[in-house]
Design an enzyme around this catalytic site. Structure first.
Site, PDB file in Angstrom:
ATOM      1  N   HIS A 307      43.637  37.014  38.417  1.00 31.04           N
ATOM      2  CA  HIS A 307      42.528  36.461  39.198  1.00 31.04           C
ATOM      3  C   HIS A 307      42.942  36.428  40.660  1.00 31.04           C
ATOM      4  O   HIS A 307      44.109  36.191  40.971  1.00 31.04           O
ATOM      5  CB  HIS A 307      42.195  35.036  38.728  1.00 31.04           C
ATOM      6  CG  HIS A 307      40.859  34.559  39.180  1.00 31.04           C
ATOM      7  ND1 HIS A 307      40.657  34.048  40.437  1.00 31.04           N
ATOM      8  CD2 HIS A 307      39.656  34.560  38.565  1.00 31.04           C
ATOM      9  CE1 HIS A 307      39.374  33.727  40.566  1.00 31.04           C
ATOM     10  NE2 HIS A 307      38.748  34.031  39.449  1.00 31.04           N
ATOM     11  N   ASP A 364      36.879  35.482  31.658  1.00 24.31           N
ATOM     12  CA  ASP A 364      36.296  36.560  30.843  1.00 24.31           C
ATOM     13  C   ASP A 364      37.095  36.874  29.583  1.00 24.31           C
ATOM     14  O   ASP A 364      36.628  37.626  28.729  1.00 24.31           O
ATOM     15  CB  ASP A 364      36.192  37.833  31.697  1.00 24.31           C
ATOM     16  CG  ASP A 364      35.202  37.642  32.822  1.00 24.31           C
ATOM     17  OD1 ASP A 364      35.561  37.866  33.988  1.00 24.31           O
ATOM     18  OD2 ASP A 364      34.073  37.210  32.527  1.00 24.31           O
TER      19      ASP A 364
HETATM   20  C1  SDX Z   1      35.948  37.280  37.579  1.00 22.80           C
HETATM   21  O1  SDX Z   1      36.681  35.866  42.253  1.00 22.80           O
HETATM   22  C2  SDX Z   1      36.200  35.156  41.246  1.00 22.80           C
HETATM   23  O2  SDX Z   1      36.148  33.958  41.304  1.00 22.80           O
HETATM   24  C3  SDX Z   1      35.761  35.969  40.068  1.00 22.80           C
HETATM   25  C4  SDX Z   1      35.348  35.184  38.826  1.00 22.80           C
HETATM   26  C5  SDX Z   1      34.104  34.360  39.076  1.00 22.80           C
HETATM   27  O3  SDX Z   1      33.925  33.340  38.376  1.00 22.80           O
HETATM   28  O4  SDX Z   1      33.264  34.790  39.907  1.00 22.80           O
HETATM   29  O5  SDX Z   1      36.393  34.312  38.441  1.00 22.80           O
HETATM   30  C6  SDX Z   1      35.023  36.097  37.654  1.00 22.80           C
HETATM   31  O6  SDX Z   1      35.650  38.288  38.153  1.00 22.80           O
HETATM   32  C7  SDX Z   1      37.266  37.124  36.845  1.00 22.80           C
HETATM   33  C8  SDX Z   1      38.154  38.414  36.941  1.00 22.80           C
HETATM   34  C9  SDX Z   1      37.672  39.409  35.882  1.00 22.80           C
HETATM   35  N1  SDX Z   1      38.354  40.688  36.042  1.00 22.80           N
HETATM   36  C10 SDX Z   1      39.287  41.125  35.143  1.00 22.80           C
HETATM   37  O7  SDX Z   1      39.685  40.455  34.189  1.00 22.80           O
HETATM   38  C11 SDX Z   1      39.786  42.530  35.410  1.00 22.80           C
HETATM   39  C12 SDX Z   1      41.333  42.572  35.274  1.00 22.80           C
HETATM   40  N2  SDX Z   1      41.904  41.795  36.404  1.00 22.80           N
HETATM   41  C13 SDX Z   1      42.103  42.483  37.599  1.00 22.80           C
HETATM   42  O8  SDX Z   1      41.749  43.766  37.819  1.00 22.80           O
HETATM   43  C14 SDX Z   1      42.623  41.668  38.774  1.00 22.80           C
HETATM   44  O9  SDX Z   1      43.457  40.704  38.306  1.00 22.80           O
HETATM   45  C15 SDX Z   1      41.546  41.056  39.642  1.00 22.80           C
HETATM   46  C16 SDX Z   1      40.562  42.088  40.105  1.00 22.80           C
HETATM   47  C17 SDX Z   1      40.826  39.995  38.892  1.00 22.80           C
HETATM   48  C18 SDX Z   1      42.223  40.425  40.859  1.00 22.80           C
HETATM   49  O10 SDX Z   1      42.788  41.445  41.560  1.00 22.80           O
HETATM   50  P1  SDX Z   1      43.601  41.186  42.951  1.00 22.80           P
HETATM   51  O11 SDX Z   1      43.614  39.744  43.291  1.00 22.80           O
HETATM   52  O12 SDX Z   1      43.075  42.141  43.969  1.00 22.80           O
HETATM   53  O13 SDX Z   1      45.081  41.519  42.552  1.00 22.80           O
HETATM   54  P2  SDX Z   1      45.663  42.973  42.531  1.00 22.80           P
HETATM   55  O14 SDX Z   1      44.702  43.945  41.903  1.00 22.80           O
HETATM   56  O15 SDX Z   1      46.174  43.261  43.894  1.00 22.80           O
HETATM   57  O16 SDX Z   1      46.888  42.792  41.493  1.00 22.80           O
HETATM   58  C19 SDX Z   1      48.119  42.210  41.931  1.00 22.80           C
HETATM   59  C20 SDX Z   1      49.163  42.812  41.013  1.00 22.80           C
HETATM   60  C21 SDX Z   1      49.130  44.347  41.003  1.00 22.80           C
HETATM   61  O17 SDX Z   1      50.433  44.792  40.628  1.00 22.80           O
HETATM   62  P3  SDX Z   1      51.467  45.228  41.839  1.00 22.80           P
HETATM   63  O18 SDX Z   1      50.719  46.225  42.715  1.00 22.80           O
HETATM   64  O19 SDX Z   1      51.798  43.944  42.567  1.00 22.80           O
HETATM   65  O20 SDX Z   1      52.637  45.837  41.128  1.00 22.80           O
HETATM   66  O21 SDX Z   1      48.903  42.415  39.650  1.00 22.80           O
HETATM   67  C22 SDX Z   1      48.612  43.577  38.873  1.00 22.80           C
HETATM   68  C23 SDX Z   1      48.213  44.673  39.857  1.00 22.80           C
HETATM   69  O22 SDX Z   1      48.470  45.955  39.291  1.00 22.80           O
HETATM   70  N3  SDX Z   1      47.469  43.197  37.999  1.00 22.80           N
HETATM   71  C24 SDX Z   1      47.356  43.545  36.728  1.00 22.80           C
HETATM   72  C25 SDX Z   1      46.166  42.938  36.295  1.00 22.80           C
HETATM   73  N4  SDX Z   1      45.594  42.256  37.296  1.00 22.80           N
HETATM   74  C26 SDX Z   1      46.406  42.421  38.372  1.00 22.80           C
HETATM   75  N5  SDX Z   1      48.142  44.314  35.930  1.00 22.80           N
HETATM   76  C27 SDX Z   1      47.713  44.461  34.654  1.00 22.80           C
HETATM   77  N6  SDX Z   1      46.586  43.905  34.144  1.00 22.80           N
HETATM   78  C28 SDX Z   1      45.796  43.145  34.935  1.00 22.80           C
HETATM   79  N7  SDX Z   1      44.681  42.586  34.446  1.00 22.80           N
END
Ligand code: SDX
Length: 428
Positions: A307, A364
């Site tokens: 998140h 989710d």
């Molecule tokens: C919602 O913003 C809100 O409040 C949203 C929400 C709401 O109520 O409105 O809470 C609802 O959208 C919840 C999120 C639902 N999405 C998912 O579950 C999709 C999977 N999660 C992600 O793609 C990710 O965690 C995000 C999009 C939610 C957040 O992404 P960020 O903050 O931009 O973080 P990032 O993509 O830069 O990740 C940081 C690191 C990365 O690794 P490094 O580059 O540091 O090596 O964490 C890793 C990412 O690759 N990472 C994951 C991951 N999520 C982040 N690796 C594997 N699986 C994951 N799910």
């Protein structure tokens, strides 16, 4: 004594005021940054940038705290109802008995939609994703209520639009599902409460009597409360920026629905179930998929994990996880993907990659398991998220307009070609 922050650039010092909110969050007010220093800031994804001041929702990602207008999400999920929470978010206070009765009566008596909307619905093929149908029908309200296009409407006129949105969204959502199923649509039943009416419009068939299961209706009401607002997330920021151009509330909400659709945002609840089903079909090996999620060369992400703000447990995920156990037990549903979800969660919470990146289950991760147990099909999960998030979007749009915020228009750092002369076709 107000605080300030200093910036030094090319031998010049600049000082900017620091503002602090009611929960002691501080921000540098850079309103005069460009005029005084010629500098702008750069922050892709706005990970460090506040877009506004808001009094609606407070969340603390480190502590896993979420409050709507100061009330704890745990208390609201346990003691309130979705319509009461909608009133709280939009008007700022918990309603009195009289206010609540007026509000819910208004909503009940606006659930019907213009018959011509059915012609729009019939234009969609049955394979149309319900989110596209929903955002189109919400935007179509601008045609049936053209006064909504007037940017200078009275508070009373805006409140009528708010009632129409909350009242008609369940009708549109259920009709989008019926379009997909090739079933005749059901009209609202004003003798039922909000969630029971939605369930009946979703699942009733002309050939059979349909009684709403109170367990299902109560579970749905709790899920809608948990999704009702979440400060400046992607879809809410979309609603605010579209509304900042003085576009109508219907156009702004329709834009929010489309932003929510993405799998990184609200679309994640659908992707979680599709991921769990794929793991189950592939033999149920959670560790194999955990390794895929950690592999930088593999685009696979553990959907429902991570998140932007929560670097601890998403408080909503905790409540939903418990509700999933309760609802499945009450309904006598044994869903094998729930066990896979729990195995995946346990493995991830003990894996260094996830620990280092503070990746926890988000709202989710478990919600789809409950929706499935309630009989809601997978591609309707994000529609359910939109149904829940509607009062939050409305509250945020209303706050933005009442605060007289300027049109949203971020700047950029240009990295393209420098000035060059036009080259005629025969010389290229
Ligand atoms: C919602 O913003 C809100 O409040 C949203 C929400 C709401 O109520 O409105 O809470 C609802 O959208 C919840 C999120 C639902 N999405 C998912 O579950 C999709 C999977 N999660 C992600 O793609 C990710 O965690 C995000 C999009 C939610 C957040 O992404 P960020 O903050 O931009 O973080 P990032 O993509 O830069 O990740 C940081 C690191 C990365 O690794 P490094 O580059 O540091 O090596 O964490 C890793 C990412 O690759 N990472 C994951 C991951 N999520 C982040 N690796 C594997 N699986 C994951 N799910």
């Amino acid at each position: 004594m107000s605080e300030s922050a200093k910036l030094s650039f090319k031998g010049q010092d600049y000082e900017f005021p620091v503002i602090t909110g009611t929960e002691n969050e501080s921000a540098i007010d850079i309103a005069k940054l460009r005029a005084s220093s010629g500098l702008i800031t750069l922050d892709p994804g706005y990970k460090n940038t506040g877009a506004t001041k808001s009094a609606i929702t407070f969340l603390d990602g480190e502590e896993g705290i979420l409050r709507y207008r100061g009330y704890r999400i745990e208390d609201l999920a346990e003691k309130s109802t979705f319509l009461e929470v909608s009133y709280l978010l939009i008007y700022g206070e918990l309603p009195t008995q009289a206010q609540y009765e007026d509000f819910s009566k208004e909503i009940t008596h606006h659930t019907l939609v213009h018959e011509d909307i059915k012609k729009i619905l019939e234009g969609f093929p049955s394979n149309a994703h319900p989110m596209g149908v929903l955002s189109s029908m919400i935007c179509a309200l601008t045609a049936f209520y053209p006064d909504s296009l007037n940017p200078n409407r009275t508070e009373e006129e805006i409140n009528l639009s708010i009632v129409r949105l909350i009242a008609k969204m369940p009708t549109f959502a259920a009709w989008a599902y019926k379009n997909e199923m090739g079933h005749p649509v059901n009209y609202p039943d004003n003798s039922l409460d909000y969630c029971s009416n939605f369930l009946k419009m979703m699942f009733a068939l002309p050939a059979e009597k349909y009684d709403v299961d109170p367990v299902v209706s109560a579970a749905l009401d709790k899920l809608l409360i948990l999704h009702a607002d979440h400060e400046q997330n992607c879809s809410t920021s979309t609603v605010r920026i579209v509304g900042s151009s003085q576009a109508s509330i219907y156009a702004s909400i329709s834009a929010g629905i489309n932003a929510l659709w993405g799998p990184l945002h609200g679309g994640a609840n659908q992707s979680v179930i599709e991921m769990l089903e794929a793991i189950k079909a592939d033999g149920g090996d959670a560790k194999k998929y955990l390794d895929k999620a950690k592999d930088k060369n593999d685009p696979f992400r553990l959907m429902g994990f991570g998140h932007r703000v929560y670097k601890n447990f998403d408080p909503r995920a905790k409540i939903i996880k418990k509700a999933a156990d309760d609802v499945l037990e009450k309904l006598g549903v044994n869903d094998p993907v729930l066990e896979i979800a729990k195995e995946l969660e346990h493995a991830a919470l003990n894996d260094q990659y996830f620990i280092d990146r503070q990746l926890y289950p988000n709202v989710d991760f478990y919600s789809g398991i409950i929706y499935r147990a309630l009989g809601i099909p997978t591609d309707m999960f994000t529609v359910m998220f939109a149904l829940g998030r509607l009062p939050g979007w409305i509250a945020q749009w209303k706050e933005m307009r009442e605060n007289g915020e300027p049109i949203g228009r971020p700047r950029q750092v240009y990295t393209g070609a420098n000035e060059r002369d036009y080259v005629s076709m025969n010389k290229r």
